[in-house]
Design an enzyme around this catalytic site. Sequence first.
Site, short mmCIF file in Angstrom:
data_model
loop_
_atom_site.label_atom_id
_atom_site.label_comp_id
_atom_site.label_asym_id
_atom_site.label_seq_id
_atom_site.Cartn_x
_atom_site.Cartn_y
_atom_site.Cartn_z
CD GLU A 171 -43.21 -10.49 4.43
OE1 GLU A 171 -42.45 -10.99 5.30
OE2 GLU A 171 -44.11 -9.70 4.70
CD GLU A 212 -43.70 -7.66 0.50
OE1 GLU A 212 -43.37 -7.52 1.69
OE2 GLU A 212 -44.84 -7.98 0.14
NE ARG A 262 -45.63 -13.90 0.52
CZ ARG A 262 -46.29 -13.04 1.29
NH1 ARG A 262 -47.01 -13.46 2.31
NH2 ARG A 262 -46.22 -11.75 1.05
CD GLN A 288 -41.62 -1.23 -6.30
OE1 GLN A 288 -42.77 -1.65 -6.34
NE2 GLN A 288 -40.66 -1.82 -5.60
N PRO A 289 -42.50 1.48 -11.17
CG PRO A 289 -41.41 0.68 -13.07
CD PRO A 289 -41.25 0.83 -11.59
CB SER A 346 -51.04 -2.67 0.47
OG SER A 346 -52.38 -2.64 0.87
NE ARG A 388 -59.09 1.31 0.36
CZ ARG A 388 -59.88 0.35 -0.10
NH1 ARG A 388 -60.13 0.25 -1.39
NH2 ARG A 388 -60.41 -0.52 0.73
CE LYS A 401 -42.41 -4.13 0.87
NZ LYS A 401 -43.19 -3.65 2.04
N1 LIG Z 1 -44.78 -2.04 -8.63
C1 LIG Z 1 -45.99 -2.57 -8.44
N2 LIG Z 1 -46.80 -2.86 -9.50
C2 LIG Z 1 -48.04 -3.38 -9.31
N3 LIG Z 1 -48.58 -3.61 -8.10
C3 LIG Z 1 -47.83 -3.33 -7.01
C4 LIG Z 1 -46.50 -2.81 -7.11
N4 LIG Z 1 -46.02 -2.63 -5.86
C5 LIG Z 1 -46.99 -3.04 -5.02
N5 LIG Z 1 -48.08 -3.45 -5.71
C6 LIG Z 1 -49.33 -3.97 -5.12
O1 LIG Z 1 -49.41 -3.58 -3.77
C7 LIG Z 1 -49.35 -4.72 -2.90
C8 LIG Z 1 -48.53 -4.40 -1.66
O2 LIG Z 1 -47.20 -4.03 -2.02
P1 LIG Z 1 -45.93 -4.79 -1.49
O3 LIG Z 1 -44.74 -4.24 -2.17
O4 LIG Z 1 -46.15 -6.27 -1.62
O5 LIG Z 1 -45.85 -4.38 0.04
P2 LIG Z 1 -46.53 -4.96 1.38
O6 LIG Z 1 -47.18 -6.28 1.03
O7 LIG Z 1 -45.38 -5.14 2.31
O8 LIG Z 1 -47.47 -3.92 1.83
C9 LIG Z 1 -48.80 -5.85 -3.77
O9 LIG Z 1 -49.26 -7.11 -3.31
C10 LIG Z 1 -49.34 -5.50 -5.15
O10 LIG Z 1 -50.70 -5.93 -5.32
MG LIG Z 2 -46.68 -7.78 -0.29
#
Ligand SMILES: Nc1ncnc2c1ncn2[C@@H]1O[C@H](COP(=O)(O)OP(=O)(O)O)[C@@H](O)[C@H]1O
Ligand SMILES: [Mg+2]
Length: 287
Positions: free
Chosen positions: A259, A257, A242, A161-162, A132, A199, A90
Amino acid sequence: MSRRIALVSSERGLRVDPDLPLAVAALGDAGYEVDLVRWDDAAADWSRFDLAVVRSCWDYAWRLAEFLAWAETVPKLRNGVEVLRWNTDKTYLRDLERAGLPVVRTVWNPLGPADLPEAEEWVVKPSVSAGSRDTARWSDASAALVHAAQLAAAGRTAMVQPYLSSVDDRGETAMLFIGGRFSHAVRKGALLEPGEGVRQDRNSRGDLSRVMPTAEQRDVAGAVFAAIHDLVPGAPAPLYARIDLVHDEAARPVVLELELSEPSLFLPQAPEGAATLARAVEAELQQ
Ligand SMILES: Nc1ncnc2c1ncn2[C@@H]1O[C@H](COP(=O)(O)OP(=O)(O)O)[C@@H](O)[C@H]1O
Ligand SMILES: [Mg+2]
């Protein structure tokens, strides 16, 4: 002449990726022979396929070097190895930001409280991850920093990130591009619960529904998609992409993201996307 396509997955992907049966059926209707193959199947002969399409290789996240080494060996792979090399970490978000595209505010490897982005809650995640894993939401700054330090100690790049609370009501919008064009959009519900910590098993994505994107979301996603060409110079155009958008504190769509490696295409939510994928494969083979 038979035309043979591999849809490339993983042990778990073969069991649970809901896109696979729809993609197999659409490619079959278009006259292809389709094999579902694990990327790490040592017996697979990749030279037999006119095209190998990377789909649900979710275990690449903890086997990245091995995965990219495999991708190098496949004669015709989409998305291509250059794109996979760039997109499986990322840190590509920095490139998007440098290109002037709106991305979620991100701090990399924070060392102390002064480094954290202004927020009431934070999300900490490793830069190489999927599904996640190793990701958590924290309301306590020191807990967020401990998590980031643990990732760094394991040799990983920590991202902070916030927590964008718009995901709790507006959700996250997945903008799907297939064969060079926008195809459909799907809303995903929020995933991270307060207080649950790290998790590894947030697998189910039940909360999905097809949506009409706003003009603003179309514009942002279109600009990100168009930028891929310059961000990964010389790479063949992506067969699929995506772009996951969330709304920032000012209610502007920002990229969470991009993707290009293993995006679920959410074909059950937009079944005509499978035929679009088959047409995109056809176009790819005619080049
Ligand atoms: N900055 C954020 N604020 C709110 N929710 C987040 C944030 N970053 C991640 N998430 C939640 O965590 C999930 C997974 O994070 P993501 O950055 O999409 O990584 P990955 O899908 O590759 O594991 C997201 O779909 C979202 O629900
Ligand atoms: Mg994701």
